[in-house]
Design an enzyme around this catalytic site. Structure first.
Site, short mmCIF file in Angstrom:
data_model
loop_
_atom_site.label_atom_id
_atom_site.label_comp_id
_atom_site.label_asym_id
_atom_site.label_seq_id
_atom_site.Cartn_x
_atom_site.Cartn_y
_atom_site.Cartn_z
N HIS A 1 -69.88 -36.03 -24.05
CA HIS A 1 -70.14 -35.67 -22.65
C HIS A 1 -69.57 -34.30 -22.28
CE1 HIS A 1 -71.51 -36.72 -18.67
NE2 HIS A 1 -70.33 -36.53 -18.15
N SER B 1 -72.49 -32.97 -15.13
CA SER B 1 -72.21 -34.41 -14.96
C SER B 1 -72.56 -34.87 -13.54
CB SER B 1 -70.74 -34.66 -15.33
OG SER B 1 -70.48 -36.02 -15.43
N ASP C 1 -73.39 -38.55 -26.38
CA ASP C 1 -72.85 -38.66 -25.02
C ASP C 1 -72.86 -40.13 -24.60
OD1 ASP C 1 -72.33 -38.57 -22.28
OD2 ASP C 1 -73.32 -36.63 -22.04
C1 MLT Z 1 -72.01 -39.93 -12.14
O1 MLT Z 1 -71.36 -40.80 -11.60
O2 MLT Z 1 -72.60 -39.03 -11.53
C2 MLT Z 1 -72.06 -39.95 -13.63
O3 MLT Z 1 -71.59 -41.19 -14.09
C3 MLT Z 1 -71.30 -38.85 -14.25
C4 MLT Z 1 -69.86 -38.90 -13.86
O4 MLT Z 1 -69.09 -39.60 -14.51
O5 MLT Z 1 -69.50 -38.24 -12.92
#
Ligand code: MLT
Length: 201
Positions: free
Chosen positions: A183, A102, A152
């Site tokens: 996700h 992520s 996702d």
């Molecule tokens: C991010 O902010 O890098 C992406 O939205 C994934 C997350 O939720 O961390």
């Protein structure tokens, strides 16, 4: 940067550099490293940015909308940190494989987008496109595994495909592993990443 370094039993195995998701810590992905390459040395890093108390690797303006200036600054910070850690711990800088989930996959992706030879390979679980409108370095020696979820809601299938295209256009050999899930990071995705890494050398 705050981190954990664990010396592996095989100095020729890829050195795994781990990047957690939003709200995680340097402890989160250690089991993943163990599952993917148990003999590897591991450098697990904590993101330097706090969002409502949750560690991340760069600031965002909203969900999925990144603070580009901070992303560029933090990408350099992480890049410099890996270089310094290689000297301090004595690992092979040219044999570093990133594993990110992520937000951690997004900083690893950003390393690929900004620095030639930043990584030997990358395993990106549920990444997004870190930046648009820039020319990527030559990635012909940098294979990438993308773990993506067909459902996702954060990293849409279209965005996963866009990332695959951008990396492939820069010369990378990209393997996309699709899960029917959202996700979350699934065991089968981790298993697929382990098999992919084994097949690299
Ligand atoms: C991010 O902010 O890098 C992406 O939205 C994934 C997350 O939720 O961390």
């Amino acid at each position: 940067m705050r981190h954990i370094y664990q010396q592996g039993s095989d100095v020729t195995a890829p050195v795994l550099v781990l990047f957690h998701g939003t709200g995680g810590t340097e402890n989160d992905l250690l089991p993943l490293a163990q599952a993917i390459s148990p003999t590897s040395s591991v450098l697990s890093v904590r993101g330097n940015v706090l969002e409502n108390g949750m560690p991340r690797f760069f600031r965002r303006l909203a969900e999925g909308i990144f603070d580009e200036e901070d992303l560029i600054f933090r990408t350099k910070e992480v890049y410099d940190f890996i270089n310094e850690a290689a000297t301090e711990h004595g690992f092979d800088r040219s044999n570093v494989v990133a594993i990110g989930y992520s937000n951690g996959a997004n900083i690893a992706g950003s390393l690929l987008f900004h620095y030639p030879n930043a990584l030997r390979a990358a395993i990106l679980h549920h990444p997004m496109v870190p930046r648009r409108g820039i020319t990527l370095p030559d990635l012909s020696d940098t294979p990438v595994f993308i773990g993506a979820g067909k459902n996702d809601p954060i990293c849409s299938p279209e965005e996963s495909e866009e990332l695959e295209r951008l990396l492939s256009d820069a010369g990378s050999d990209v393997h996309v592993h699709w899960e029917n899930s959202g996700h979350q990071l699934t065991r089968s995705e981790v298993f697929a990443a382990a098999e992919w890494l084994k097949g690299l050398s």
